[in-house]
Design a protein around this motif. Structure first.
Motif, PDB file in Angstrom:
ATOM      1  N   MET A  35       0.972  -1.238   0.233  1.00 26.84           N
ATOM      2  CA  MET A  35       0.284  -0.466   0.231  1.00 26.84           C
ATOM      3  C   MET A  35       0.984   1.200  -0.013  1.00 26.84           C
ATOM      4  SD  MET A  35      -2.842  -1.355   2.908  1.00 26.84           S
ATOM      5  CE  MET A  35      -4.023  -0.082   1.944  1.00 26.84           C
ATOM      6  N   MET A  36       0.326   2.289  -1.199  1.00 27.83           N
ATOM      7  CA  MET A  36       1.170   3.342  -1.112  1.00 27.83           C
ATOM      8  C   MET A  36       0.393   4.280  -1.553  1.00 27.83           C
ATOM      9  SD  MET A  36       4.402   4.385  -1.809  1.00 27.83           S
ATOM     10  CE  MET A  36       5.005   5.998  -1.954  1.00 27.83           C
ATOM     11  N   SER A  37       1.186   5.450  -0.498  1.00 26.59           N
ATOM     12  CA  SER A  37       0.669   6.982  -0.729  1.00 26.59           C
ATOM     13  C   SER A  37       1.397   7.695  -1.184  1.00 26.59           C
ATOM     14  CB  SER A  37      -0.466   7.125   0.458  1.00 26.59           C
ATOM     15  OG  SER A  37      -0.711   8.581   0.330  1.00 26.59           O
ATOM     16  N   GLY A  38       1.498   8.377  -2.711  1.00 27.85           N
ATOM     17  CA  GLY A  38       2.096   9.210  -2.805  1.00 27.85           C
ATOM     18  C   GLY A  38       2.169  10.753  -1.871  1.00 27.85           C
ATOM     19  N   THR A  39       3.316  11.616  -2.341  1.00 24.68           N
ATOM     20  CA  THR A  39       2.916  13.441  -2.083  1.00 24.68           C
ATOM     21  C   THR A  39       2.329  13.152  -2.936  1.00 24.68           C
ATOM     22  OG1 THR A  39       5.348  13.235  -3.265  1.00 24.68           O
ATOM     23  CG2 THR A  39       5.439  13.681  -1.388  1.00 24.68           C
ATOM     24  N   SER A  40       1.872  13.414  -4.215  1.00 22.35           N
ATOM     25  CA  SER A  40       0.698  14.476  -5.004  1.00 22.35           C
ATOM     26  C   SER A  40      -0.366  13.769  -4.662  1.00 22.35           C
ATOM     27  CB  SER A  40       1.619  14.066  -6.251  1.00 22.35           C
ATOM     28  OG  SER A  40       1.479  12.177  -6.161  1.00 22.35           O
ATOM     29  N   LEU A  41      -0.608  12.870  -4.032  1.00 24.06           N
ATOM     30  CA  LEU A  41      -1.869  12.520  -3.363  1.00 24.06           C
ATOM     31  C   LEU A  41      -2.581  11.994  -3.758  1.00 24.06           C
ATOM     32  CD1 LEU A  41      -2.060  15.396  -0.109  1.00 24.06           C
ATOM     33  CD2 LEU A  41      -2.163  13.390  -0.009  1.00 24.06           C
ATOM     34  N   SER A  99       2.771  -1.379   4.246  1.00 21.37           N
ATOM     35  CA  SER A  99       1.697  -0.334   4.647  1.00 21.37           C
ATOM     36  C   SER A  99       3.246   1.030   4.244  1.00 21.37           C
ATOM     37  CB  SER A  99       0.927   0.241   5.009  1.00 21.37           C
ATOM     38  OG  SER A  99       0.419   1.416   5.050  1.00 21.37           O
ATOM     39  N   HIS A 100       3.200   2.251   3.128  1.00 17.99           N
ATOM     40  CA  HIS A 100       4.220   2.803   3.490  1.00 17.99           C
ATOM     41  C   HIS A 100       3.623   3.848   4.029  1.00 17.99           C
ATOM     42  CE1 HIS A 100       5.594   6.798   1.969  1.00 17.99           C
ATOM     43  NE2 HIS A 100       6.997   6.630   2.537  1.00 17.99           N
ATOM     44  N   GLY A 101       2.270   4.520   4.436  1.00 18.16           N
ATOM     45  CA  GLY A 101       1.245   5.377   5.026  1.00 18.16           C
ATOM     46  C   GLY A 101       1.843   6.457   4.100  1.00 18.16           C
ATOM     47  N   HIS A 102       1.507   7.764   4.877  1.00 15.12           N
ATOM     48  CA  HIS A 102       1.857   9.087   4.124  1.00 15.12           C
ATOM     49  C   HIS A 102       2.507   9.924   4.780  1.00 15.12           C
ATOM     50  CE1 HIS A 102       0.237  12.281   0.891  1.00 15.12           C
ATOM     51  NE2 HIS A 102       0.380  13.327   1.858  1.00 15.12           N
ATOM     52  N   THR A 103       3.164  10.358   4.733  1.00 14.07           N
ATOM     53  CA  THR A 103       4.533  11.205   4.971  1.00 14.07           C
ATOM     54  C   THR A 103       4.472  12.015   5.081  1.00 14.07           C
ATOM     55  OG1 THR A 103       6.319  10.611   3.999  1.00 14.07           O
ATOM     56  CG2 THR A 103       6.821  11.901   4.536  1.00 14.07           C
ATOM     57  N   VAL A 104       4.297  12.991   6.026  1.00 13.92           N
ATOM     58  CA  VAL A 104       3.755  14.558   7.146  1.00 13.92           C
ATOM     59  C   VAL A 104       4.685  15.252   7.176  1.00 13.92           C
ATOM     60  CG1 VAL A 104       2.728  15.197   8.858  1.00 13.92           C
ATOM     61  CG2 VAL A 104       2.035  12.978   8.427  1.00 13.92           C
ATOM     62  N   PHE A 105       6.336  14.206   7.525  1.00 13.69           N
ATOM     63  CA  PHE A 105       7.548  14.875   8.119  1.00 13.69           C
ATOM     64  C   PHE A 105       8.636  14.064   7.609  1.00 13.69           C
ATOM     65  CE2 PHE A 105       4.867  16.728  11.874  1.00 13.69           C
ATOM     66  CZ  PHE A 105       4.957  18.043  11.023  1.00 13.69           C
ATOM     67  N   HIS A 106       9.671  15.353   6.934  1.00 12.96           N
ATOM     68  CA  HIS A 106      11.106  14.285   6.599  1.00 12.96           C
ATOM     69  C   HIS A 106      11.792  15.231   6.891  1.00 12.96           C
ATOM     70  CE1 HIS A 106      13.257  11.437   4.538  1.00 12.96           C
ATOM     71  NE2 HIS A 106      13.473  12.081   3.584  1.00 12.96           N
ATOM     72  N   GLN A 107      12.130  15.136   7.999  1.00 13.67           N
ATOM     73  CA  GLN A 107      13.382  15.783   8.491  1.00 13.67           C
ATOM     74  C   GLN A 107      14.807  14.862   8.648  1.00 13.67           C
ATOM     75  OE1 GLN A 107      12.363  19.602  10.307  1.00 13.67           O
ATOM     76  NE2 GLN A 107      10.301  19.320   9.616  1.00 13.67           N
ATOM     77  N   PRO A 108      15.687  14.556   8.151  1.00 12.62           N
ATOM     78  CA  PRO A 108      16.687  13.001   8.476  1.00 12.62           C
ATOM     79  C   PRO A 108      17.802  14.374   8.938  1.00 12.62           C
ATOM     80  CG  PRO A 108      16.572  13.404   5.955  1.00 12.62           C
ATOM     81  CD  PRO A 108      14.960  14.041   6.600  1.00 12.62           C
ATOM     82  N   ILE A 144       3.278  -4.503   8.233  1.00 11.03           N
ATOM     83  CA  ILE A 144       4.793  -3.802   8.480  1.00 11.03           C
ATOM     84  C   ILE A 144       4.817  -2.636   8.036  1.00 11.03           C
ATOM     85  CG2 ILE A 144       7.033  -4.377   8.093  1.00 11.03           C
ATOM     86  CD1 ILE A 144       6.376  -7.201   7.226  1.00 11.03           C
ATOM     87  N   CYS A 145       5.216  -1.916   8.796  1.00 10.31           N
ATOM     88  CA  CYS A 145       4.642   0.186   8.631  1.00 10.31           C
ATOM     89  C   CYS A 145       6.430   0.503   8.795  1.00 10.31           C
ATOM     90  CB  CYS A 145       3.392   0.432   8.100  1.00 10.31           C
ATOM     91  SG  CYS A 145       3.715   0.535  10.384  1.00 10.31           S
ATOM     92  N   ASP A 146       6.360   1.662   8.871  1.00 13.74           N
ATOM     93  CA  ASP A 146       7.756   2.524   9.711  1.00 13.74           C
ATOM     94  C   ASP A 146       8.552   1.851   8.856  1.00 13.74           C
ATOM     95  OD1 ASP A 146       8.220   4.961  10.560  1.00 13.74           O
ATOM     96  OD2 ASP A 146       8.212   3.711  12.561  1.00 13.74           O
ATOM     97  N   PHE A 147       9.121   2.068   7.514  1.00 16.99           N
ATOM     98  CA  PHE A 147      10.392   1.719   7.196  1.00 16.99           C
ATOM     99  C   PHE A 147      10.703   2.583   6.564  1.00 16.99           C
ATOM    100  CE2 PHE A 147       6.678  -1.157   4.837  1.00 16.99           C
ATOM    101  CZ  PHE A 147       6.999  -2.355   5.093  1.00 16.99           C
ATOM    102  N   ARG A 148      10.879   3.921   6.980  1.00 16.64           N
ATOM    103  CA  ARG A 148      11.945   4.677   6.738  1.00 16.64           C
ATOM    104  C   ARG A 148      12.841   5.207   8.289  1.00 16.64           C
ATOM    105  NH1 ARG A 148      11.529   7.201   1.700  1.00 16.64           N
ATOM    106  NH2 ARG A 148       9.392   7.127   1.170  1.00 16.64           N
ATOM    107  N   THR A 149      11.600   5.040   9.346  1.00 17.74           N
ATOM    108  CA  THR A 149      12.382   5.377  10.356  1.00 17.74           C
ATOM    109  C   THR A 149      13.455   4.827  11.019  1.00 17.74           C
ATOM    110  OG1 THR A 149      10.389   5.646  11.339  1.00 17.74           O
ATOM    111  CG2 THR A 149      11.968   5.700  13.182  1.00 17.74           C
ATOM    112  N   GLY A 150      14.732   3.209  10.471  1.00 15.64           N
ATOM    113  CA  GLY A 150      15.371   2.666  10.993  1.00 15.64           C
ATOM    114  C   GLY A 150      16.085   3.614  10.746  1.00 15.64           C
TER     115      GLY A 150
END
Length: 353
Positions: free
Chosen positions: A12-18, A97-106, A129-135
């Motif tokens: 499942m993917m929700s992109g930035t362009s909504l 599930s990718h989820g929808h990105t709200v903040f991305h400030q690595p 399984i979700c939250d693939f980016r935080t780790g």
């Protein structure tokens, strides 16, 4: 009897362009350390105006409102996934599930994808399984792009893989190392310009094609410091608001001229990263934009390959399903050569139903 090297997964993917929520039902097989996939069924569920607005403005919410949205969006994802499973009768092993990105400030050590995995798992009764980016961000990485693991293991016959979504991102092998990064903005800038003509997007680049390139604007956009940075690097909504839009808004010119200039800017930024050899797989909504593809092909001798519409639309959902499979098998799915993290890692949080 099914081989244990076959796993069924829903991505499942929700992109930035909504544009909407992409859901893909995929079967993955592993033979002699080589992966292959079979896409069974896929669908895009457009967001209604209320969801579009809520996700678009999520970054403005208070802590308590954002927590509520995370839960409600997780329930929404669960309902959509449950309806998809019911309709397709796809007996999935997992949902990724990718989820929808709200903040991305690595650079500040955080990224946030909303859509509660616990609620998704509870609603679908499926391991989620979700939250693939935080780790990856915790390991000092950009947490993006993540799709290159799929490019390497599922699409290795191409010299380059380019995705044209809210942003353009490219992935390729160099000296046996996978490199990938965001090239430049695409639909996150083009769609709002098209909205000035009461269109949700610029179909086939028809509006942009009518305009003229504004040389001073093009020069200013191309001079943005991001383009001089070496990878790993990634872009987010924050960069658009602070760096890109102020330049675009500085120029009081026809909107079609702005669009035409942005098209040229995109084509330049993408093709400057190509060797001129080999072939490039192009996917994402922008792959349907014939004017943008024309401009890119005019600037490079690397062969641009457009696959069938299903792969154009659903490659990211397919790869997130695959990332879920790798997480389940405890294999690395985040490449440090791409993100700049201290090491490769196995990202994703597992929720049992």
């Amino acid at each position: 009897m099914e081989s244990k090297n076959t796993i069924k997964a829903i991505g499942m993917m929700s992109g930035t362009s909504l544009d909407g929520l992409d859901i893909a039902a995929v079967e993955f097989s592993e033979h002699n350390n080589k992966w292959s996939y079979n896409l069974h069924e896929a669908v895009t569920i457009p967001y209604n105006n209320e969801w579009k607005k809520r996700l678009e403005t999520a970054h403005l919410l208070s802590g308590i409102e954002l927590t509520a949205l995370n839960t409600e969006y997780g329930i929404y994802l669960g309902e959509q996934a449950a309806a998809f499973i019911e309709k397709t009768k796809f007996a999935t092993d997992i949902i990724a599930s990718h989820g929808h990105t709200v903040f991305h400030q690595p650079e500040n050590g955080f990224t946030l994808q909303t859509g509660s995995g616990a609620h998704l798992a509870a609603r679908t009764k499926c391991t989620t399984i979700c939250d693939f980016r935080t780790g990856d961000v915790a390991l000092g990485g950009q947490g993006a792009p993540l799709v290159p693991i799929g490019d390497r293991l599922l699409f290795s016959e191409f010299d380059y893989c380019l995705n044209l979504g809210g942003f353009a991102n490219i992935s390729f092998e160099k000296n046996n190392t996978r490199l990938a990064f965001d090239n430049c903005p695409v639909n996150i800038v083009l769609n709002p310009l098209a909205e000035k003509f009461d269109k949700s997007y610029d179909k086939n680049g028809e509006l942009g094609r009518q305009g003229k390139v504004n040389a001073p604007l093009l020069e200013k956009l191309n001079a943005l410091s991001y383009y001089q940075k070496q990878p790993p690097k990634s872009l987010g909504r924050e960069w658009i608001e602070s760096e890109f839009l102020p330049i675009l808004n500085e120029f009081d010119i026809d909107t079609t001229d702005k669009m035409r200039t942005v098209y040229e800017h995109i084509a330049i930024q993408i093709t400057k990263d190509l060797s001129g050899k080999g072939k490039m797989l192009v996917t994402g909504g922008g792959a349907f934009n014939s004017f943008l593809i024309e401009r890119m092909q005019a600037l490079t001798s690397t062969k641009i390959v457009l696959p069938d519409a299903e792969l154009i639309d659903f490659k990211e959902a397919i790869v997130f399903a695959f990332m879920g499979v790798l997480r389940l098998k405890e294999q690395n799915n985040c490449l440090s050569s791409v993100t700049g993290a201290r090491k490769d890692s196995c990202g994703g949080v597992i929720f049992l139903p």
